[in-house]
Design an enzyme around this catalytic site. Structure first.
Site, PDB file in Angstrom:
ATOM      1  N   ASN A   4    -102.650  55.454   8.439  1.00  0.00           N
ATOM      2  CA  ASN A   4    -101.486  54.751   8.980  1.00  0.00           C
ATOM      3  C   ASN A   4    -100.726  55.575  10.017  1.00  0.00           C
ATOM      4  OD1 ASN A   4    -101.848  52.289   7.813  1.00  0.00           O
ATOM      5  ND2 ASN A   4    -100.710  52.797   5.959  1.00  0.00           N
ATOM      6  N   HIS A  55    -105.170  56.245  -1.924  1.00  0.00           N
ATOM      7  CA  HIS A  55    -104.853  55.112  -1.046  1.00  0.00           C
ATOM      8  C   HIS A  55    -106.136  54.407  -0.608  1.00  0.00           C
ATOM      9  CE1 HIS A  55    -103.166  53.531   2.982  1.00  0.00           C
ATOM     10  NE2 HIS A  55    -102.970  52.650   2.031  1.00  0.00           N
ATOM     11  N   SER A  94     -99.031  52.934   0.459  1.00  0.00           N
ATOM     12  CA  SER A  94     -99.478  53.279   1.805  1.00  0.00           C
ATOM     13  C   SER A  94     -98.415  54.064   2.556  1.00  0.00           C
ATOM     14  CB  SER A  94     -99.820  52.009   2.586  1.00  0.00           C
ATOM     15  OG  SER A  94     -98.720  51.144   2.602  1.00  0.00           O
ATOM     16  N   GLU A 109    -108.081  57.600   0.661  1.00  0.00           N
ATOM     17  CA  GLU A 109    -107.344  58.818   1.003  1.00  0.00           C
ATOM     18  C   GLU A 109    -106.848  59.453  -0.300  1.00  0.00           C
ATOM     19  OE1 GLU A 109    -105.394  58.152   5.371  1.00  0.00           O
ATOM     20  OE2 GLU A 109    -104.464  57.013   3.772  1.00  0.00           O
TER      21      GLU A 109
HETATM   22  N1  CAA Z   1    -114.472  40.940  -1.430  1.00  0.00           N
HETATM   23  C1  CAA Z   1    -113.264  40.734  -0.888  1.00  0.00           C
HETATM   24  N2  CAA Z   1    -113.098  40.214   0.337  1.00  0.00           N
HETATM   25  C2  CAA Z   1    -114.195  39.920   1.049  1.00  0.00           C
HETATM   26  C3  CAA Z   1    -115.495  40.113   0.543  1.00  0.00           C
HETATM   27  C4  CAA Z   1    -115.600  40.643  -0.755  1.00  0.00           C
HETATM   28  N3  CAA Z   1    -116.758  40.829  -1.340  1.00  0.00           N
HETATM   29  N4  CAA Z   1    -116.390  39.754   1.470  1.00  0.00           N
HETATM   30  C5  CAA Z   1    -115.696  39.297   2.523  1.00  0.00           C
HETATM   31  N5  CAA Z   1    -114.357  39.430   2.275  1.00  0.00           N
HETATM   32  C6  CAA Z   1    -113.333  38.828   3.052  1.00  0.00           C
HETATM   33  C7  CAA Z   1    -112.611  39.209   4.232  1.00  0.00           C
HETATM   34  O1  CAA Z   1    -111.414  39.781   4.001  1.00  0.00           O
HETATM   35  C8  CAA Z   1    -112.387  37.820   4.851  1.00  0.00           C
HETATM   36  O2  CAA Z   1    -111.580  36.972   4.012  1.00  0.00           O
HETATM   37  P1  CAA Z   1    -111.651  35.338   3.827  1.00  0.00           P
HETATM   38  O3  CAA Z   1    -112.968  34.907   3.279  1.00  0.00           O
HETATM   39  O4  CAA Z   1    -110.617  35.062   2.825  1.00  0.00           O
HETATM   40  O5  CAA Z   1    -111.368  34.721   5.163  1.00  0.00           O
HETATM   41  C9  CAA Z   1    -113.730  37.349   4.858  1.00  0.00           C
HETATM   42  O6  CAA Z   1    -114.136  37.801   3.598  1.00  0.00           O
HETATM   43  C10 CAA Z   1    -114.510  37.779   6.042  1.00  0.00           C
HETATM   44  O7  CAA Z   1    -115.762  37.713   5.599  1.00  0.00           O
HETATM   45  P2  CAA Z   1    -116.951  38.230   6.476  1.00  0.00           P
HETATM   46  O8  CAA Z   1    -118.209  37.843   5.807  1.00  0.00           O
HETATM   47  O9  CAA Z   1    -116.710  37.808   7.901  1.00  0.00           O
HETATM   48  O10 CAA Z   1    -116.762  39.773   6.308  1.00  0.00           O
HETATM   49  P3  CAA Z   1    -117.365  40.926   7.193  1.00  0.00           P
HETATM   50  O11 CAA Z   1    -118.494  41.504   6.455  1.00  0.00           O
HETATM   51  O12 CAA Z   1    -117.614  40.469   8.581  1.00  0.00           O
HETATM   52  O13 CAA Z   1    -116.210  42.028   7.213  1.00  0.00           O
HETATM   53  C11 CAA Z   1    -114.124  43.028   7.109  1.00  0.00           C
HETATM   54  C12 CAA Z   1    -114.892  41.720   6.986  1.00  0.00           C
HETATM   55  C13 CAA Z   1    -114.754  44.121   6.235  1.00  0.00           C
HETATM   56  C14 CAA Z   1    -112.721  42.739   6.613  1.00  0.00           C
HETATM   57  C15 CAA Z   1    -114.165  43.542   8.593  1.00  0.00           C
HETATM   58  O14 CAA Z   1    -113.724  42.521   9.429  1.00  0.00           O
HETATM   59  C16 CAA Z   1    -113.308  44.753   8.821  1.00  0.00           C
HETATM   60  O15 CAA Z   1    -113.716  45.866   8.575  1.00  0.00           O
HETATM   61  N6  CAA Z   1    -112.039  44.575   9.301  1.00  0.00           N
HETATM   62  C17 CAA Z   1    -111.077  45.617   9.447  1.00  0.00           C
HETATM   63  C18 CAA Z   1    -110.341  45.785   8.140  1.00  0.00           C
HETATM   64  C19 CAA Z   1    -109.405  46.949   8.153  1.00  0.00           C
HETATM   65  O16 CAA Z   1    -109.188  47.630   9.132  1.00  0.00           O
HETATM   66  N7  CAA Z   1    -108.815  47.198   6.962  1.00  0.00           N
HETATM   67  C20 CAA Z   1    -107.858  48.222   6.795  1.00  0.00           C
HETATM   68  C21 CAA Z   1    -106.510  47.665   6.967  1.00  0.00           C
HETATM   69  S1  CAA Z   1    -105.292  48.912   6.869  1.00  0.00           S
HETATM   70  C22 CAA Z   1    -105.000  49.070   5.210  1.00  0.00           C
HETATM   71  O17 CAA Z   1    -105.526  48.396   4.372  1.00  0.00           O
HETATM   72  C23 CAA Z   1    -104.099  50.167   4.849  1.00  0.00           C
HETATM   73  C24 CAA Z   1    -102.684  49.953   4.842  1.00  0.00           C
HETATM   74  O18 CAA Z   1    -102.023  50.782   4.275  1.00  0.00           O
HETATM   75  C25 CAA Z   1    -101.997  48.842   5.505  1.00  0.00           C
END
Ligand code: CAA
Length: 297
Positions: free
Chosen positions: A194, A144, A123, A156
């Site tokens: 990022n 990415h 990242s 990306e």
């Molecule tokens: N596989 C893996 N994880 C899953 C999943 C699947 N099939 N289904 C759900 N999850 C995960 C979530 O991470 C979370 O984990 P836990 O169960 O361990 O608590 C949980 O399941 C949440 O489940 P939900 O049913 O509530 O999921 P949702 O459909 O409401 O959406 C989400 C969850 C997609 C994460 C949503 O909240 C979202 O889009 N959040 C923002 C995430 C984001 O911005 N990600 C980018 C981060 S930046 C990055 O990654 C780049 C970097 O370089 C740092």
């Protein structure tokens, strides 16, 4: 160039997710790790993720039990580097450490088919720097992905000044085949997401430090006022505070701008070992994962 077989190096959070989406897209995938126990942990995460997807409707990425079995049957784990030698693309997702990554690429370069594309899921580390560990600069690219990989639609596609047009387009088409929406970007630290996301997250911490609002209120404000799926503190805990702290260093080193510098509170949390969800504590406490409570900071 046609991609038939995919190699993934590293079976942590990101590597296991990348392997899962590649197998879901129909590719045979070989995942390389240093020890069997890391493969076991990653494959367990894939199983859980596929189980969650099997509870979803088909239009939201849902799968049937027989589709799950087929996906799992396309995945092979190995601790032997030679087993990724015949892959057409090798995507590396190991620890975010330039030395470790370069050592891995140098070893891969000796073994893997000379026509294969090398991609990194980093990242923040320079793709150009990683490329120098290999003798295939024109076939080296960044791919990415975003956490959680099976759900997040973006990838990306990061080219360097040495990446060939053909390889960029092959990687772009490959991203589409994985069911993702690829975007093209260049090797400037942070790429697109990022570059914009990190200053936003750091500003949320600074706003809290300056008394603009409570952690819960800032989270609610950004979630409900902007329609973001998570507020900045929930997202910081989700991404990992150690990961974010590391990214701030690389970005600040590159741009020398305050907006990329770590706020004092982020540093204190990382020093204390409060890394967010993965350690059970960050801006929130996850003792009860379904009902996180804000920590007194
Ligand atoms: N596989 C893996 N994880 C899953 C999943 C699947 N099939 N289904 C759900 N999850 C995960 C979530 O991470 C979370 O984990 P836990 O169960 O361990 O608590 C949980 O399941 C949440 O489940 P939900 O049913 O509530 O999921 P949702 O459909 O409401 O959406 C989400 C969850 C997609 C994460 C949503 O909240 C979202 O889009 N959040 C923002 C995430 C984001 O911005 N990600 C980018 C981060 S930046 C990055 O990654 C780049 C970097 O370089 C740092």
């Amino acid at each position: 160039m046609e991609i038939r077989k995919v190699g993934v190096v590293g079976c942590g959070l990101m590597g296991s997710g990348i392997a899962q989406v590649a197998a879901t897209a129909g590719f045979p995938v070989t995942v390389l790790e240093v020890e069997q126990r890391f493969l076991d942990k990653g494959f367990d995460a894939i199983n859980k993720s596929l189980d969650k997807l099997s509870e979803r409707p088909p239009d939201k990425g849902g799968i049937t039990q027989s589709q799950k079995d087929q996906i799992v049957s396309r995945l092979t784990g190995t601790t032997r580097l030679a087993e990724v030698a015949d892959c057409d693309i090798v995507i590396e997702a190991i620890i975010e450490n330039p030395t470790a990554k370069k050592q891995m690429y140098a070893a891969l370069d000796q073994t893997v088919n000379k026509q294969a594309i090398f991609a990194s899921n980093t990242s923040s580390i320079s793709i150009t720097e990683l490329m120098t560990a290999t003798g295939r600069p024109e076939r080296f690219i960044g791919l990415h992905f975003f956490n959680p990989v099976p759900l997040m639609k973006l990838v990306e596609v990061v080219r360097t000044i040495a990446t060939s047009d053909e390889i960029q387009e092959t990687a772009y088409a490959f991203g589409k085949k994985l069911g993702k929406v690829p975007v093209r970007t260049s090797d400037k630290t942070g790429f697109i997401v990022n570059r914009l996301l990190v200053p936003y997250l750091l500003d949320a911490i600074r706003a809290y430090e300056e008394g603009v609002g409570s952690i819960e209120d800032i989270d609610s404000a950004m979630k409900l006022g902007c329609g973001y799926p998570m507020g900045p503190f929930t997202l910081l805990d989700f991404v990992g505070l150690d990961t974010t702290y590391y990214i701030t260093h690389v970005m600040h080193d590159e741009f020398k701008e305050r907006r990329f510098a770590s706020p004092a509170l982020l540093k204190r949390l990382v020093l204390a070992g409060w890394y967010g969800r993965k350690s059970g504590k960050g801006f929130y406490d996850y003792s009860d994962p379904n009902n996180p409570k804000v920590n007194k900071l």
